[in-house]
Design an enzyme around this catalytic site. Sequence first.
Site, PDB file in Angstrom:
ATOM      1  N   GLY A 157      20.792 -10.594 -72.871  1.00 30.32           N
ATOM      2  CA  GLY A 157      21.794 -10.731 -73.884  1.00 30.32           C
ATOM      3  C   GLY A 157      22.260 -12.419 -73.923  1.00 30.32           C
ATOM      4  NE  ARG A 158      27.848 -12.717 -75.466  1.00 30.09           N
ATOM      5  CZ  ARG A 158      28.398 -11.755 -76.254  1.00 30.09           C
ATOM      6  NH1 ARG A 158      28.632 -11.681 -77.415  1.00 30.09           N
ATOM      7  NH2 ARG A 158      28.878 -10.514 -75.653  1.00 30.09           N
ATOM      8  CB  ILE A 159      24.915 -14.042 -69.535  1.00 25.11           C
ATOM      9  CG1 ILE A 159      26.421 -14.013 -69.976  1.00 25.11           C
ATOM     10  CG2 ILE A 159      24.635 -14.486 -68.057  1.00 25.11           C
ATOM     11  CD1 ILE A 159      27.317 -13.580 -68.999  1.00 25.11           C
ATOM     12  CB  SER A 238      25.401  -7.523 -64.363  1.00 22.58           C
ATOM     13  OG  SER A 238      24.479  -6.883 -63.215  1.00 22.58           O
ATOM     14  NE  ARG A 239      32.091  -5.824 -64.381  1.00 21.84           N
ATOM     15  CZ  ARG A 239      32.156  -7.067 -64.694  1.00 21.84           C
ATOM     16  NH1 ARG A 239      31.511  -8.043 -64.336  1.00 21.84           N
ATOM     17  NH2 ARG A 239      33.069  -7.405 -65.525  1.00 21.84           N
ATOM     18  CD  GLU A 268      33.199  -6.883 -57.301  1.00 23.64           C
ATOM     19  OE1 GLU A 268      34.033  -7.590 -57.910  1.00 23.64           O
ATOM     20  OE2 GLU A 268      31.881  -7.004 -57.638  1.00 23.64           O
ATOM     21  CG  HIS A 287      33.208 -10.643 -59.468  1.00 22.54           C
ATOM     22  ND1 HIS A 287      33.203  -9.262 -59.857  1.00 22.54           N
ATOM     23  CD2 HIS A 287      32.890 -11.209 -60.788  1.00 22.54           C
ATOM     24  CE1 HIS A 287      32.938  -8.885 -61.031  1.00 22.54           C
ATOM     25  NE2 HIS A 287      32.520 -10.305 -61.716  1.00 22.54           N
ATOM     26  CB  ALA A 289      29.051 -15.152 -62.129  1.00 25.37           C
TER      27      ALA A 289
HETATM   28  C1  DGY Z   1      33.127 -11.028 -66.390  1.00 24.28           C
HETATM   29  O1  DGY Z   1      33.432 -11.868 -67.166  1.00 24.28           O
HETATM   30  O2  DGY Z   1      32.667  -9.934 -66.859  1.00 24.28           O
HETATM   31  C2  DGY Z   1      32.743 -11.510 -65.023  1.00 24.28           C
HETATM   32  O3  DGY Z   1      32.261 -10.462 -64.344  1.00 24.28           O
HETATM   33  C3  DGY Z   1      34.060 -12.371 -64.658  1.00 24.28           C
HETATM   34  O4  DGY Z   1      34.006 -13.473 -65.093  1.00 24.28           O
END
Ligand code: DGY
Length: 328
Positions: A157-159, A238-239, A268, A287, A289
């Site tokens: 995707g974008r990231i 991501s998660r 978390e 967390h 990013a």
């Molecule tokens: C998000 O935006 O989903 C990240 O995990 C936190 O910036």
Amino acid sequence: MAMPQIYVTRPLPAPAMKLLEGAVQYRMWEREDEPVQRETLLREIVDVDGIICLLTDKMDAEVMERARRCRVISQVAVGYDNIDVAAATKRGILVTNTPDVLTETTADMAWAILMATARRVVEGDKYTRSGRWKTWEIMGFTGQDVHGATLGIVGLGRIGSAIARRSKGFNMPLLYHDPKHDDARAQELGATYASLDDLLRQSDFVVLSTALTPTTRHLISERELALMKPTAILVNISRGPIVDQRALYRALVDKKIWAAGLDVFEAEPVPMDEPLLKLDNVVIPPHLASASIATRIKMAALAAENCVAVLTGKRPPTPVNPEVLERR
Ligand code: DGY
């Protein structure tokens, strides 16, 4: 006419608060270092028209049932797995998130984690500070080369695409797996499609940049880890629940894979008895990013803008369930 009332679940940077002032009346959970408690949240939202929340707040059907007047839930993050979007849509509540503004910052951090893990930066830093550094050793703290290695991105995707673009400078063959094949995008990035199994078998670095959904929960578990190279590194930005942490711990201990860089965890903050914390070959930022100053300010401002737009009858810049707008 009375101003719309909103609840903000954490203090936001000044530019976001400024956007709210004059447009809405807000109450807020004042502590920056602690999420709002559930009972407080349930009490505070009873008469609000909107909520600005963080990924630490569970916005489920119970919350929505309480917040009878609520028209918008504005999340300060791109991921929104903490929000029951189906329940919101059913009740005509618009959900918004903060895509785009964090893409490049998040991609930077994926690389920071990848490099730190491959080249043992955190381990080396701890070693220097501990006073154990006695001499330069020929094979001391040797890691894995990044340049020329095969990068496998799960989720283009974008990231994922921004991560892919950065690989050019390292001259890395690029594989991707994404159920939504976007051939034009992949071609532009020089990425080759692979099934998940093939990507895991062939990549030296596997980066997870896919949303958490029922389909991606434990996408990487024992079977998948067993397919990876013993020299491979797994990076998750991501998660947490996308990786089965128990299986990952075993794979690292049994040397099925070489190391892992994890920005996110199943729970978390990470409980201190989490076995992965004991391993030197795991890099564990909390967390972070999207955590550049500029980007966090932009995320909060976009969330404020989304919220105010909905409550003043305008189309919000980044809706998650725009079908709600069509019904209004
Ligand atoms: C998000 O935006 O989903 C990240 O995990 C936190 O910036």
